[in-house]
Write an enzyme that holds these catalytic residues in place. Structure first.
Site, PDB file in Angstrom:
ATOM      1  N   GLU A 166       0.821  -1.226   0.000  1.00  0.00           N
ATOM      2  CA  GLU A 166       0.000   0.000   0.000  1.00  0.00           C
ATOM      3  C   GLU A 166       0.852   1.272   0.000  1.00  0.00           C
ATOM      4  O   GLU A 166       0.662   2.157   0.842  1.00  0.00           O
ATOM      5  CB  GLU A 166      -0.951  -0.003   1.194  1.00  0.00           C
ATOM      6  N   GLU A 318      -6.167  -7.925  -0.449  1.00  0.00           N
ATOM      7  CA  GLU A 318      -6.529  -7.942   0.974  1.00  0.00           C
ATOM      8  C   GLU A 318      -8.003  -7.633   1.142  1.00  0.00           C
ATOM      9  O   GLU A 318      -8.559  -6.781   0.447  1.00  0.00           O
ATOM     10  CB  GLU A 318      -5.781  -6.853   1.751  1.00  0.00           C
TER      11      GLU A 318
END
Ligand code: GAL
Length: 666
Positions: A166, A318
């Site tokens: 991320e 995720e």
């Protein structure tokens, strides 16, 4: 300085796959947290496949376990684990560990720690607080990545590299400003040109040389825009540097990095060219408000990342198998919702879904975050039951791997406009809401079971019949030229208030918005009313207009007052001093049409409008006549296609269980 080209419109061909015959069903796994518990690690080896998982992501936060001291490496634990996983058929997505760094590194090399907007350097701990410009950081990351690559690039369990995690933090340190000045010099050549492009005579802010640029000035919109572009470019370069040792070791292992939705920096589209697989993380806030809105928001990002991936595989890297622990409220997912969310990802184009996380750690700030195996330490739970069911679904759905989602509707969402709207002091700053507005338009179509591609103006537009560009605030000549040609060739374009307000530097277009598309829209905006919410003007369809829209409710937040230069009014304001002036218009341009929505409208009005407009342009939904709350999404083409029916409500509906999903061929 326009956005880099990302991908073409919906492709009718299949995409390359990861070369695995099943959909990925995986989880982040942090065995280094359990090194003192061999019995747990041993149990995991059989629990993972038992729960229906076929893959784990390793190493995301393992740096200090892999390199406990600078230059001293410890891989034996990972070697053993990899072999054990492989022996049981569990595949590995191998991550580089740069999202969290060892204490020795933070302490010894201060420059690796990012500096915030307030000038403060980040501390020793935390994560995602790197400086992407720091040569020391890049060097240390390359060393550990080289070690990983040398060791595992040919390990038979490895299917994918996962670079960092991320990536999304901005850094305002001196090294970054040195890079910024260099970037500006190459973009503008002279300081005079830059001063003009940024309108620096305002408040006496002209620079005398590039060396004057040492901090961000919030009053200079163009500077803030260029800063975001620069940081995005730095991240592209940074990711390339992370990937280099991996590619060198074995060019056949694909590489991804997991994108986080609503990310401001980097502009993720710029990064896609570097990657082999696009992946993203999804944490919808179920049951905290309107579930249908939550599902729609998730669908928007699924459609954004699918189009960004274009000819590359897409994964949802995720999502939580149960709750998050960072929301104000984090309700449990109601029975069925987990499966529904996983199947939504697949229906929208993903070739797999992975969880954060396999096993909840006992300590640390994520100890109470949902996991497949929680602190009860048993597989005899509702969550494991639902995860296992998803595993069964994924086995049954193998044929969707690599298949496309075909859409003839494109919805434009661009980082440039996001940055510019957020940087600008607009009339009405209470709810500027660029991203939520794009999501709202997308939702009105998604809810009617239309497949939608979330695109940018640089994409190949030729496959679309309808393009919607709400609040496309930055409209430069290049974007305008592409859209004009597309409409002239027969496309139907929807623009709105705050479309075409400024150029690529944030300078207002003279002549009124939509700037260079005034001719296409057949109007110009004279004024825009920012509505405090107390007396919103009503909007009513015009009798005998080209399209009957009826009652469109009231304007919300913004109501632009337009002057027609060829467009015809389709709906008009009923109240205020601008009663009778157009709130919705249509203009025939070449072989196409341009619609202009002058006011922000509510969900009901958007549904009404798009129902009429899709019928007008001849675009059909995957399924018509579904009750509100049930949507249909199709993946694949013709006889190879699979249609997913999803019930987003807690009631049985249309033959589906509460929060149920069915899928069938066709
Ligand atoms: C993600 C992150 C994971 C984990 C998760 C918790 O944003 O990548 O490492 O922290 O959030 O929801």
């Amino acid at each position: 300085m326009s956005p880099s080209p990302s991908n073409a419109a919906t492709s009718l061909t299949n995409r390359p796959t990861l070369g695995i015959s099943s959909l990925i069903h995986g989880a982040d796994y942090n065995p280094e947290q359990w090194s003192d518990h061999p019995e747990i690690l041993a149990a995991d080896l059989s629990l993972i496949p038992q729960a229906g998982l076929n893959c784990v992501s390793l190493g995301i936060f393992s740096w200090s376990a892999l390199e406990p001291e600078e230059g001293r490496f410890s891989f034996r634990w990972l070697d053993t684990l990899m072999d054990n996983l492989h022996a049981r058929g569990t595949r590995v997505i191998m991550a580089t560990p740069s999202a969290g760094r060892p204490v020795w590194l933070s302490r010894r090399y201060e420059e690796v720690r990012c500096v915030g907007r307030d000038g403060k350097r980040s501390g020793i701990g935390g994560r995602l607080n790197l400086c992407p410009s720091s040569p020391v950081w890049r060097d240390k990351v390359s060393i550990i990545n080289r070690q990983l690559a040398t060791r595992y690039a040919y390990h038979p369990a490895v299917v994918l590299w996962h670079v960092s995690n991320e990536l999304s933090n901005e850094c305002f340190c001196n090294l970054c400003f040195v890079g910024f000045r260099r970037w500006l010099q190459s973009a503008y050549s002279t300081i005079d040109y830059l001063n003009k492009a940024w309108w620096n005579s305002f408040w006496s802010h002209s620079f005398t040389s590039f060396e004057d640029i040492v901090e961000l000035d919030g009053s200079i919109t163009g500077m803030n825009l260029d800063w975001k572009r620069f940081q995005s470019d730095v991240y592209v370069d940074y990711v390339r540097s992370e990937m280099a040792p991996l590619r060198l070791a074995n060019p056949n292992i694909p590489i991804t990095t997991n994108f986080v939705p609503s990310c401001r920096v980097p502009e993720q589209r710029r990064m896609v060219a570097e990657l082999d697989v696009v992946s993203w993380d999804a944490y919808p806030g179920w049951h905290t408000g309107d579930d249908l809105a939550c599902a729609a928001n998730n669908a928007f990002f699924a459609d954004l990342y699918r189009v960004m991936a274009h000819k590359k595989p897409l994964l949802q890297m995720e999502t939580t198998p149960s709750q998050v622990n960072w929301g104000t409220d984090s309700p449990l997912k109601r029975p069925g919702v987990h499966r529904l969310t996983a199947l939504q990802a697949i229906a929208h184009g993903a070739d797999g879904v992975s969880y954060f996380q396999w096993r909840a750690g006992r300590g640390g700030c994520e100890q109470f975050h949902g996991a497949v195996i929680d602190h009860t330490n048993t597989a005899d739970t509702r969550v494991v039951g639902e995860v296992t069911e998803v595993g069964r679904d994924f086995k049954a759905l193998g044929k969707v791997i690599g298949s496309p989602v075909v859409s003839s509707i494109g919805l434009v969402f661009e980082w440039d406009s996001l940055w510019a709207v957020e940087a600008a002091s607009l009339v009405g700053n209470r709810r500027k809401d660029y991203e939520p507005t794009c999501v709202a338009h997308h939702r009105a179509l998604w809810q009617q079971s239309h497949p939608i591609d979330v695109i940018c103006c640089d994409d190949d537009l030729s496959a679309y019949r309808l393009i919607i560009a709400p609040m496309l605030y930055i409209l430069d000549e290049s974007r305008a030229t592409r859209l004009r040609a597309w409409v002239a060739g027969g496309g139907t374009l929807v623009l709105s208030y705050f479309s075409g307000v400024v150029n690529e530097h944030g300078l207002a277009h003279l002549g009124g918005s939509p700037g260079p598309l005034r001719d296409v829209a057949g109007l110009w905006v004279e004024e825009i009313d920012a509505l405090p919410g107390t007396r919103p003007p009503r909007i009513l369809g015009q009798p005998n207009a080209v399209m009957d829209v009826g009652n469109l409710g009231t304007a919300i937040d913004y109501a632009a007052i337009v002057r027609l230069t060829g467009a015809e009014s389709v709906a008009s304001y009923v109240d205020e001093f601008y009663a009778g002036t157009p709130a919705l218009t249509c203009h025939r341009f070449g072989r196409g049409e341009c619609w202009f929505m002058a006011a922000r409208m509510g969900h009901g009005a958007l549904v009404t409008f798009y129902q009429a407009l899709t019928a007008r342009v001849g675009v059909s939904p995957v399924r018509a006549d579904l009750p509100v709350g049930v949507t249909a999404t199709r993946r694949g083409i013709g006889a190879e296609a699979t249609t997913f029916l999803m019930n987003w409500t807690p009631q049985p509906l249309h033959g589906l269980a509460p929060y149920g999903c069915s899928y069938e061929a066709g």
